[in-house]
Scaffold this motif. Structure first.
Motif, PDB file in Angstrom:
ATOM      1  N   ALA A 179       0.796  -1.233   0.000  1.00 44.17           N
ATOM      2  CA  ALA A 179       0.000   0.000   0.000  1.00 44.17           C
ATOM      3  C   ALA A 179       0.822   1.273   0.000  1.00 44.17           C
ATOM      4  CB  ALA A 179      -0.945  -0.002   1.204  1.00 44.17           C
ATOM      5  N   THR A 180       2.035   1.231   0.529  1.00 38.04           N
ATOM      6  CA  THR A 180       2.852   2.448   0.590  1.00 38.04           C
ATOM      7  C   THR A 180       3.605   2.725  -0.703  1.00 38.04           C
ATOM      8  OG1 THR A 180       4.664   1.164   1.551  1.00 38.04           O
ATOM      9  CG2 THR A 180       3.176   2.287   3.083  1.00 38.04           C
ATOM     10  N   LYS A 181       3.574   1.795  -1.645  1.00 36.68           N
ATOM     11  CA  LYS A 181       4.309   1.981  -2.896  1.00 36.68           C
ATOM     12  C   LYS A 181       3.534   2.917  -3.829  1.00 36.68           C
ATOM     13  CE  LYS A 181       7.614  -0.795  -1.687  1.00 36.68           C
ATOM     14  NZ  LYS A 181       7.248  -0.953  -0.266  1.00 36.68           N
ATOM     15  N   LEU A 182       4.256   3.491  -4.807  1.00 39.52           N
ATOM     16  CA  LEU A 182       3.602   4.460  -5.695  1.00 39.52           C
ATOM     17  C   LEU A 182       2.486   3.813  -6.509  1.00 39.52           C
ATOM     18  CD1 LEU A 182       4.572   4.327  -8.964  1.00 39.52           C
ATOM     19  CD2 LEU A 182       6.721   4.997  -7.916  1.00 39.52           C
ATOM     20  N   TYR A 183       2.651   2.512  -6.826  1.00 41.70           N
ATOM     21  CA  TYR A 183       1.569   1.731  -7.433  1.00 41.70           C
ATOM     22  C   TYR A 183       1.348   0.518  -6.534  1.00 41.70           C
ATOM     23  CZ  TYR A 183      -0.818  -1.723 -10.230  1.00 41.70           C
ATOM     24  OH  TYR A 183      -1.712  -2.676 -10.643  1.00 41.70           O
ATOM     25  N   HIS A 184       0.104   0.297  -6.125  1.00 38.10           N
ATOM     26  CA  HIS A 184      -0.136  -0.766  -5.154  1.00 38.10           C
ATOM     27  C   HIS A 184      -1.439  -1.517  -5.422  1.00 38.10           C
ATOM     28  CE1 HIS A 184      -3.455   0.867  -2.654  1.00 38.10           C
ATOM     29  NE2 HIS A 184      -2.989   2.038  -3.015  1.00 38.10           N
ATOM     30  N   SER A 185      -1.511  -2.695  -4.814  1.00 40.28           N
ATOM     31  CA  SER A 185      -2.748  -3.489  -4.815  1.00 40.28           C
ATOM     32  C   SER A 185      -3.120  -3.812  -3.367  1.00 40.28           C
ATOM     33  CB  SER A 185      -2.564  -4.775  -5.643  1.00 40.28           C
ATOM     34  OG  SER A 185      -1.524  -5.567  -5.115  1.00 40.28           O
ATOM     35  N   ILE A 186      -2.882  -2.898  -2.483  1.00 42.59           N
ATOM     36  CA  ILE A 186      -3.047  -3.002  -1.026  1.00 42.59           C
ATOM     37  C   ILE A 186      -1.930  -3.869  -0.456  1.00 42.59           C
ATOM     38  CG2 ILE A 186      -4.567  -3.463   0.936  1.00 42.59           C
ATOM     39  CD1 ILE A 186      -6.946  -3.294  -1.062  1.00 42.59           C
ATOM     40  N   GLU A 187      -1.969  -5.156  -0.725  1.00 40.35           N
ATOM     41  CA  GLU A 187      -0.861  -6.073  -0.498  1.00 40.35           C
ATOM     42  C   GLU A 187      -0.637  -6.801  -1.813  1.00 40.35           C
ATOM     43  OE1 GLU A 187       1.236  -6.681   1.846  1.00 40.35           O
ATOM     44  OE2 GLU A 187       0.369  -6.094   3.775  1.00 40.35           O
ATOM     45  N   GLY A 188       0.614  -7.030  -2.156  1.00 36.53           N
ATOM     46  CA  GLY A 188       0.864  -7.748  -3.405  1.00 36.53           C
ATOM     47  C   GLY A 188       2.312  -7.685  -3.805  1.00 36.53           C
ATOM     48  N   GLY A 189       2.662  -8.509  -4.765  1.00 32.62           N
ATOM     49  CA  GLY A 189       4.010  -8.521  -5.295  1.00 32.62           C
ATOM     50  C   GLY A 189       4.018  -9.052  -6.710  1.00 32.62           C
ATOM     51  N   LEU A 190       5.131  -8.878  -7.391  1.00 29.70           N
ATOM     52  CA  LEU A 190       5.290  -9.352  -8.761  1.00 29.70           C
ATOM     53  C   LEU A 190       6.583 -10.145  -8.883  1.00 29.70           C
ATOM     54  CD1 LEU A 190       4.418  -6.095 -10.777  1.00 29.70           C
ATOM     55  CD2 LEU A 190       2.872  -7.984 -10.189  1.00 29.70           C
ATOM     56  N   LEU A 191       6.547 -11.146  -9.751  1.00 31.63           N
ATOM     57  CA  LEU A 191       7.738 -11.894 -10.161  1.00 31.63           C
ATOM     58  C   LEU A 191       7.862 -11.758 -11.662  1.00 31.63           C
ATOM     59  CD1 LEU A 191       7.228 -15.052  -7.997  1.00 31.63           C
ATOM     60  CD2 LEU A 191       9.420 -13.864  -8.134  1.00 31.63           C
ATOM     61  N   ILE A 192       9.066 -11.422 -12.125  1.00 35.51           N
ATOM     62  CA  ILE A 192       9.285 -11.234 -13.558  1.00 35.51           C
ATOM     63  C   ILE A 192      10.519 -12.017 -13.979  1.00 35.51           C
ATOM     64  CG2 ILE A 192       9.717  -9.574 -15.406  1.00 35.51           C
ATOM     65  CD1 ILE A 192       8.410  -8.231 -12.127  1.00 35.51           C
ATOM     66  N   THR A 193      10.382 -12.797 -15.032  1.00 34.20           N
ATOM     67  CA  THR A 193      11.506 -13.500 -15.631  1.00 34.20           C
ATOM     68  C   THR A 193      11.280 -13.598 -17.127  1.00 34.20           C
ATOM     69  OG1 THR A 193      12.791 -15.547 -15.691  1.00 34.20           O
ATOM     70  CG2 THR A 193      10.450 -15.771 -15.203  1.00 34.20           C
ATOM     71  N   LYS A 194      12.367 -13.644 -17.882  1.00 31.56           N
ATOM     72  CA  LYS A 194      12.265 -13.805 -19.341  1.00 31.56           C
ATOM     73  C   LYS A 194      12.212 -15.275 -19.737  1.00 31.56           C
ATOM     74  CE  LYS A 194      15.962 -11.404 -19.625  1.00 31.56           C
ATOM     75  NZ  LYS A 194      17.210 -10.774 -20.119  1.00 31.56           N
ATOM     76  N   ASP A 195      12.504 -16.160 -18.804  1.00 31.95           N
ATOM     77  CA  ASP A 195      12.599 -17.599 -19.073  1.00 31.95           C
ATOM     78  C   ASP A 195      11.232 -18.256 -18.903  1.00 31.95           C
ATOM     79  OD1 ASP A 195      13.028 -20.345 -18.998  1.00 31.95           O
ATOM     80  OD2 ASP A 195      14.899 -20.200 -17.891  1.00 31.95           O
ATOM     81  N   PRO A 196      10.600 -18.742 -19.966  1.00 36.11           N
ATOM     82  CA  PRO A 196       9.260 -19.332 -19.839  1.00 36.11           C
ATOM     83  C   PRO A 196       9.229 -20.583 -18.967  1.00 36.11           C
ATOM     84  CG  PRO A 196      10.126 -19.627 -22.071  1.00 36.11           C
ATOM     85  CD  PRO A 196      11.054 -18.714 -21.363  1.00 36.11           C
ATOM     86  N   GLU A 197      10.302 -21.380 -18.961  1.00 33.07           N
ATOM     87  CA  GLU A 197      10.336 -22.567 -18.108  1.00 33.07           C
ATOM     88  C   GLU A 197      10.436 -22.184 -16.637  1.00 33.07           C
ATOM     89  OE1 GLU A 197       9.809 -25.808 -18.844  1.00 33.07           O
ATOM     90  OE2 GLU A 197       9.228 -24.918 -20.771  1.00 33.07           O
ATOM     91  N   LEU A 198      11.205 -21.139 -16.359  1.00 32.98           N
ATOM     92  CA  LEU A 198      11.314 -20.645 -14.987  1.00 32.98           C
ATOM     93  C   LEU A 198       9.987 -20.052 -14.533  1.00 32.98           C
ATOM     94  CD1 LEU A 198      13.158 -20.226 -12.574  1.00 32.98           C
ATOM     95  CD2 LEU A 198      14.008 -18.125 -13.657  1.00 32.98           C
ATOM     96  N   LEU A 199       9.302 -19.368 -15.436  1.00 35.62           N
ATOM     97  CA  LEU A 199       7.981 -18.826 -15.120  1.00 35.62           C
ATOM     98  C   LEU A 199       7.014 -19.954 -14.750  1.00 35.62           C
ATOM     99  CD1 LEU A 199       6.185 -16.083 -15.383  1.00 35.62           C
ATOM    100  CD2 LEU A 199       5.292 -17.272 -17.381  1.00 35.62           C
ATOM    101  N   LYS A 200       7.050 -21.023 -15.512  1.00 36.66           N
ATOM    102  CA  LYS A 200       6.179 -22.173 -15.243  1.00 36.66           C
ATOM    103  C   LYS A 200       6.463 -22.748 -13.859  1.00 36.66           C
ATOM    104  CE  LYS A 200       4.806 -26.583 -17.376  1.00 36.66           C
ATOM    105  NZ  LYS A 200       5.091 -27.496 -18.518  1.00 36.66           N
ATOM    106  N   LYS A 201       7.731 -22.867 -13.541  1.00 33.20           N
ATOM    107  CA  LYS A 201       8.137 -23.379 -12.230  1.00 33.20           C
ATOM    108  C   LYS A 201       7.624 -22.465 -11.114  1.00 33.20           C
ATOM    109  CE  LYS A 201      12.366 -24.883  -9.806  1.00 33.20           C
ATOM    110  NZ  LYS A 201      12.156 -26.328  -9.811  1.00 33.20           N
ATOM    111  N   LEU A 202       7.771 -21.161 -11.313  1.00 35.34           N
ATOM    112  CA  LEU A 202       7.295 -20.194 -10.322  1.00 35.34           C
ATOM    113  C   LEU A 202       5.775 -20.270 -10.151  1.00 35.34           C
ATOM    114  CD1 LEU A 202       9.529 -17.172 -11.348  1.00 35.34           C
ATOM    115  CD2 LEU A 202       9.524 -18.231  -9.083  1.00 35.34           C
TER     116      LEU A 202
END
Length: 361
Positions: A179-202
């Motif tokens: 909530a204190t971040k400039l863009y928020h979803s109240i509570e939340g987080g993001l994971l970003i990777t360019k690797d599609p297999e790693l994304l699947k694992k995540l």
């Protein structure tokens, strides 16, 4: 009272429209349609191929460490929020602190290489206040020594380097949508990777490691987020340009009015835009910082020593290590009130008060 930060809230009726839909569908969590929609809209907005919406930024770091199979020693920064370090320890790894650059306040790449041992498996670096690390230097070091790289980009939403999202660097980048971040979803987080297999694992890890109705792929946890949080993320995304513009204008006014403050601002990455997540100043001495903070507290203008103390010397579950630049900066850095609803008149008042306190010797 002027707080150090305050969450952005969109028009209530816009949020309530999404809530009405949640009530009708009775689908509250487990990656419902709003959570999926938010991931798609964030991918478009940030010009990314893959994004995962998770519970919070801390869980995102823990998931990243687990997905990359990191063990042993992880080189990291002592100048960050505690979650950067605690996530390493929580996942059974050993944080190895190296000092920061005195100008950018990010981890100093020149000191990373000398800290590498046969036990080192990864680098976990923070884009401090959204200011990008020297990602090219870190990439070179990581490739040379076959190390994984995770970026704690909790503050870096909307930051680009040469027009490319800062989230694209490293094996995985994480972001906080608290909530204190400039863009928020109240509570939340993001994971970003360019690797599609790693994304699947995540994605499997996010959902207890479940791979199907009666099968499991690996060790997982509950890293999912709810439809109510996704709804706030969707509404707030519509206002992100407006939020950036207001925060930029507030920062420029602070810059103008605090020209005579005995302080400097962190040196921003020369090829990156400033997303104005925070307004930190590094004062000439801790004495001046304490003087300002004490008198401003009396006027109910609240600031934050962010980040203080150094994680290398303050955590009860780790050996104490004093790194000179981090110790010095941590004692002198102060974040001023900075949020969307802060008024220009309040910024001028804060600046006048700070200069008056400073000059009242």
């Amino acid at each position: 009272m002027i707080p150090v930060t305050q969450p952005f809230l969109p028009p209530q009726e816009e949020y309530e429209k999404y809530i009405d839909g949640i009530w009708k569908r009775n689908w509250l969590t487990n990656m419902g349609p709003l959570a999926s929609q938010l991931e798609m809209e964030l991918k478009d907005h940030l010009k990314l191929n893959h994004v995962l919406f998770v519970t919070n930024g801390t869980v995102a770091i823990q998931m990243a460490i687990k997905a990359l199979g990191i063990s042993g020693e992880v080189i990291t920064t002592p100048f960050s929020f505690i979650a950067t370090t605690s996530s390493i320890v929580w996942e059974g790894c050993t944080p190895v602190f190296v000092d920061i650059d005195a100008e950018s306040l990010c981890i100093d790449p020149k000191k990373i290489e000398e800290a590498i041992t046969e036990k080192t498996s990864a680098i976990l670096a923070t884009h401090v206040y959204g200011n990008p690390c020297d990602v090219e230097a870190i990439d070179t070091i990581a490739k040379k020594h076959n190390l994984k790289v995770i970026y704690d980009a909790a503050h870096a939403f909307g930051v680009e380097i040469n027009g490319r999202s800062v989230f694209e660097y490293g094996d995985i980048s994480t972001c906080s949508l608290h909530a204190t971040k400039l863009y928020h979803s109240i509570e939340g987080g993001l994971l970003i990777t360019k690797d599609p297999e790693l994304l699947k694992k995540l994605a499997y890890i996010r959902n207890f490691g479940i791979a199907g109705f009666d099968s499991f792929s690996e060790l997982g946890l509950n890293g999912k987020n709810s439809e109510f949080h996704a709804a706030m993320g969707l509404v707030n995304l519509k206002y992100i340009s407006q939020i950036h513009e207001k925060r930029k204008a507030l920062a420029e006014l602070y810059n103008e009015k605090l020209k005579n403050l005995r302080a400097i601002r962190p040196l921003w990455h020369s090829k990156a835009n400033d997303n104005h997540s925070y307004y930190p100043v590094v004062l000439e001495s801790e004495e001046l910082l304490l003087k300002l903070k004490k008198e401003m507290d009396k006027q109910e203008i609240f600031t934050r020593r962010y980040f203080y103390p150094s994680l290398a010397s303050a955590l009860p579950y780790l050996p104490k290590l004093e790194l000179p630049i981090t110790e010095d900066i941590a004692k002198r850095v102060l974040c001023l009130p900075f949020y969307y609803d802060l008024t220009f008149e309040e910024v001028e008042y804060i600046a006048r008060l700070m200069l008056r306190i400073q000059n009242n010797d």
